[in-house]
Write a protein that holds these residues in place. Structure first.
Motif, short mmCIF file in Angstrom:
data_model
loop_
_atom_site.label_atom_id
_atom_site.label_comp_id
_atom_site.label_asym_id
_atom_site.label_seq_id
_atom_site.Cartn_x
_atom_site.Cartn_y
_atom_site.Cartn_z
N GLY A 57 73.77 49.48 29.18
CA GLY A 57 72.62 49.16 30.02
C GLY A 57 71.28 49.45 29.40
O GLY A 57 70.24 49.20 30.01
N GLY A 66 76.62 46.33 37.55
CA GLY A 66 76.69 47.68 38.08
C GLY A 66 77.35 47.72 39.44
O GLY A 66 77.81 46.68 39.93
N PRO A 67 77.41 48.88 40.06
CA PRO A 67 76.93 50.15 39.52
C PRO A 67 77.88 50.71 38.46
O PRO A 67 79.06 50.38 38.43
CB PRO A 67 76.91 51.05 40.76
CG PRO A 67 78.00 50.51 41.65
CD PRO A 67 77.97 49.02 41.43
N TYR A 68 77.32 51.56 37.58
CA TYR A 68 78.13 52.27 36.61
C TYR A 68 78.50 53.64 37.18
O TYR A 68 77.98 54.07 38.21
CB TYR A 68 77.38 52.49 35.30
CG TYR A 68 76.86 51.25 34.62
CD1 TYR A 68 77.38 49.98 34.90
CD2 TYR A 68 75.84 51.33 33.68
CE1 TYR A 68 76.90 48.85 34.26
CE2 TYR A 68 75.35 50.21 33.03
CZ TYR A 68 75.88 48.96 33.34
OH TYR A 68 75.38 47.85 32.70
N GLU A 182 68.58 45.43 35.61
CA GLU A 182 70.00 45.51 36.00
C GLU A 182 70.68 46.71 35.34
O GLU A 182 71.43 47.45 35.98
CB GLU A 182 70.72 44.21 35.59
CG GLU A 182 70.23 42.98 36.31
CD GLU A 182 68.91 42.43 35.78
OE1 GLU A 182 68.29 41.59 36.48
OE2 GLU A 182 68.49 42.84 34.67
N ALA A 186 71.92 50.11 37.37
CA ALA A 186 73.34 50.48 37.28
C ALA A 186 73.50 51.91 36.81
O ALA A 186 74.39 52.64 37.28
CB ALA A 186 74.06 49.52 36.34
N ASN A 187 72.64 52.35 35.89
CA ASN A 187 72.69 53.73 35.41
C ASN A 187 72.11 54.71 36.42
O ASN A 187 72.58 55.85 36.52
CB ASN A 187 71.95 53.84 34.07
CG ASN A 187 72.80 53.37 32.90
OD1 ASN A 187 73.73 54.05 32.49
ND2 ASN A 187 72.48 52.20 32.37
N ALA A 190 74.87 55.63 38.52
CA ALA A 190 75.77 56.58 37.88
C ALA A 190 75.25 58.01 38.01
O ALA A 190 76.01 58.94 38.33
CB ALA A 190 75.96 56.21 36.41
#
Length: 263
Positions: A57, A66-68, A182, A186-187, A190
């Motif tokens: 990412g 994502g999400p991660y 994005e 996504a991170n 996390a």
């Protein structure tokens, strides 16, 4: 720069240092890329084979839907080690990179010589912090990332450093503006979902905790919590905000190197 092919894309990495030296893996903070470690490379690569990479990412690495999760990001590190035929390495991670380091220490400690957790916490922020940020960047796109860049200088650096080293502060913060919305969102998810407060005591590898006395994101109290939970952990703090490796530079590099060479 080089790339490792994962099942769903490529992981960008760079190696510096002697081929026969012990391996040191560096993991970047949320919103930066492997260039955040540039200050450390000249010294550390004299003694170690330094492997730094762009977290999924970020930078030139893959951006997947994502999400991660931190577990997913930790497994990317294991895939990188496996792909380069590295059985064991030192690991230094800052902020989100420190969460990845905690996951590795808890779940894959046999792959680590040592663990250095910089400007991080067993739990960073809350849903109330992360969810609005995720919504903002997904709705606002790259313009929202530029706005985040401008707001991050005060979070990442002390006022004195931002005033006396504006080019360095801007260089790091520009990494955030260039991160895809994005990948960033996504991170963020996390980091939001990671909570190792009841698990860090399972870390058994030699561990160094680094904190910044002016860090309002991951405070010295967060660092002391991890030190108390991880048996035998060392602790040091510097007069810095969130990116202590950039702000403190040489003193940070030498203190961490002393720890790495001792293990």
């Amino acid at each position: 720069m080089a790339h490792l092919q994962l099942a769903d894309g490529v992981l960008n990495y760079q190696i510096d240092g002697p081929a026969d030296a012990p391996v040191l893996v560096l993991s970047n903070s949320l919103g930066t890329d492997l260039g955040m470690w540039d200050t450390q490379i000249p010294l550390w690569s004299e003694h170690l084979r330094v492997l730094r990479y762009d977290t999924r990412g970020h930078g030139a690495s893959l951006v997947t839907a994502g999400p991660y999760s931190i577990e997913q990001l930790g497994r990317d590190v294991l895939a990188l080690l496996d792909g380069l035929d590295i059985q064991k390495a030192h690991f230094v991670g800052l902020s989100m990179g420190g969460l990845i380091g905690q996951w590795l220490g808890i779940n894959a400690g046999e792959r680590l010589h040592s663990l250095t957790l910089c400007n991080t916490a067993a739990k960073i922020g809350s849903d109330e912090v992360w969810n609005p940020r995720i919504d903002t960047v997904l709705k606002g796109g790259q313009q929202a990332m530029v706005a985040l860049r401008d707001a991050s200088i005060a979070r990442w650096f002390t006022p004195g450093f931002a005033q006396t080293q504006p080019e360095q502060a801007q260089r790091i913060c520009q990494m955030l503006a260039q991160t895809t919305p994005e990948g960033y969102a996504a991170n963020c998810a996390a980091v939001r979902d990671a909570d190792y407060r009841e698990h860090v005591q399972r870390i058994q590898v030699p561990t160094l905790i680094v904190a910044g006395t002016e860090d309002v994101v991951t405070t010295p109290e967060h660092g002391r919590f991890m030190q108390a939970a991880i048996q035998g952990a060392d602790y040091v703090d510097f007069p810095a905000a969130h990116l202590s490796n950039v702000e403190i530079g040489e003193r940070f590099s030498r203190r961490v190197l002393d720890f790495l060479l001792a293990h």
